[in-house]
Design a protein around this motif. Structure first.
Motif, short mmCIF file in Angstrom:
data_model
loop_
_atom_site.label_atom_id
_atom_site.label_comp_id
_atom_site.label_asym_id
_atom_site.label_seq_id
_atom_site.Cartn_x
_atom_site.Cartn_y
_atom_site.Cartn_z
N PHE A 1 -10.54 -22.49 62.39
CA PHE A 1 -10.19 -21.57 61.33
C PHE A 1 -11.08 -21.86 60.14
N ILE A 2 -11.16 -20.89 59.23
CA ILE A 2 -11.95 -21.03 58.01
C ILE A 2 -10.98 -21.37 56.87
N LEU A 3 -11.26 -22.48 56.20
CA LEU A 3 -10.43 -22.94 55.09
C LEU A 3 -11.20 -22.73 53.78
N ALA A 4 -10.59 -21.98 52.85
CA ALA A 4 -11.20 -21.76 51.53
C ALA A 4 -10.69 -22.84 50.59
N VAL A 5 -11.61 -23.62 50.03
CA VAL A 5 -11.27 -24.75 49.17
C VAL A 5 -11.96 -24.55 47.82
N TYR A 6 -11.17 -24.60 46.75
CA TYR A 6 -11.76 -24.48 45.42
C TYR A 6 -12.48 -25.78 45.05
N ARG A 7 -13.60 -25.65 44.37
CA ARG A 7 -14.32 -26.81 43.84
C ARG A 7 -13.55 -27.37 42.66
N PRO A 8 -13.66 -28.67 42.38
CA PRO A 8 -12.85 -29.28 41.32
C PRO A 8 -13.35 -29.02 39.90
N PHE A 9 -14.37 -28.21 39.74
CA PHE A 9 -14.91 -27.93 38.42
C PHE A 9 -15.15 -26.44 38.26
N LYS A 10 -15.30 -26.00 37.03
CA LYS A 10 -15.53 -24.58 36.75
C LYS A 10 -17.02 -24.31 36.58
N ASN A 11 -17.41 -23.06 36.86
CA ASN A 11 -18.80 -22.62 36.65
C ASN A 11 -19.07 -22.42 35.16
N MET A 12 -20.28 -22.05 34.86
CA MET A 12 -20.66 -21.78 33.47
C MET A 12 -19.82 -20.66 32.86
N ASP A 13 -19.41 -19.69 33.68
CA ASP A 13 -18.62 -18.57 33.16
C ASP A 13 -17.11 -18.88 33.14
N GLY A 14 -16.72 -20.09 33.50
CA GLY A 14 -15.32 -20.50 33.43
C GLY A 14 -14.49 -20.23 34.67
N SER A 15 -15.12 -19.73 35.72
CA SER A 15 -14.37 -19.46 36.96
C SER A 15 -14.62 -20.57 37.98
N ARG A 16 -13.76 -20.64 38.95
CA ARG A 16 -13.90 -21.63 40.01
C ARG A 16 -14.52 -21.00 41.25
N THR A 17 -15.36 -21.75 41.93
CA THR A 17 -16.02 -21.29 43.14
C THR A 17 -15.30 -21.86 44.35
N LYS A 18 -15.20 -21.06 45.42
CA LYS A 18 -14.61 -21.52 46.67
C LYS A 18 -15.72 -21.92 47.64
N ASP A 19 -15.44 -22.96 48.39
CA ASP A 19 -16.26 -23.31 49.54
C ASP A 19 -15.49 -22.91 50.79
N TYR A 20 -16.19 -22.41 51.78
CA TYR A 20 -15.56 -21.99 53.03
C TYR A 20 -15.95 -22.99 54.11
N ILE A 21 -14.95 -23.69 54.63
CA ILE A 21 -15.19 -24.77 55.58
C ILE A 21 -14.62 -24.37 56.94
N LYS A 22 -15.45 -24.45 57.96
CA LYS A 22 -14.97 -24.22 59.32
C LYS A 22 -14.33 -25.51 59.81
N VAL A 23 -13.05 -25.42 60.16
CA VAL A 23 -12.29 -26.57 60.63
C VAL A 23 -11.92 -26.34 62.09
N CYS A 24 -12.32 -27.26 62.96
CA CYS A 24 -11.94 -27.22 64.36
C CYS A 24 -10.68 -28.06 64.54
N TYR A 25 -9.87 -27.72 65.52
CA TYR A 25 -8.68 -28.52 65.79
C TYR A 25 -8.63 -28.90 67.26
N LEU A 26 -7.95 -29.97 67.54
CA LEU A 26 -7.90 -30.50 68.90
C LEU A 26 -6.82 -29.80 69.71
N ASP A 27 -6.87 -29.99 71.00
CA ASP A 27 -5.97 -29.30 71.93
C ASP A 27 -4.49 -29.58 71.63
#
Length: 87
Positions: A21-47
């Protein structure tokens, strides 16, 4: 040295056919415009998590994931070993 990864985020996309699944995770800091950026991480899971993931997880759910990082010469995979419900 430890191989450990932990993230809290929102499920953006379920890919049950590829055990991931794709997990959207916010970065711990704000951008220059004051908003937060998300990183999209592909997470695999076991059987052993397959049944729980398919029955209880859905897009938009906030979860915590603990696991490990696996890599080969071309890819880096985040592998979930434990999934916690945050909502």
């Amino acid at each position: 040295m430890y191989n450990y990864f932990m993230a809290i985020g929102t499920i953006e996309e379920m890919r049950t056919s590829t055990y991931s699944f794709i997990l959207a995770v916010y970065r711990p800091f704000k951008n220059m415009d004051g908003s937060r950026t998300k990183d999209y991480i592909k997470v695999c899971y076991l059987d052993f998590l397959k049944e729980m993931v398919e029955e209880r997880l859905y897009e938009g759910l906030k979860i915590g994931v603990k696991g490990r990082i696996e890599s080969d010469s071309q890819n880096i995979n985040f592998v979930a070993e434990k999934i916690m419900f945050m909502d």
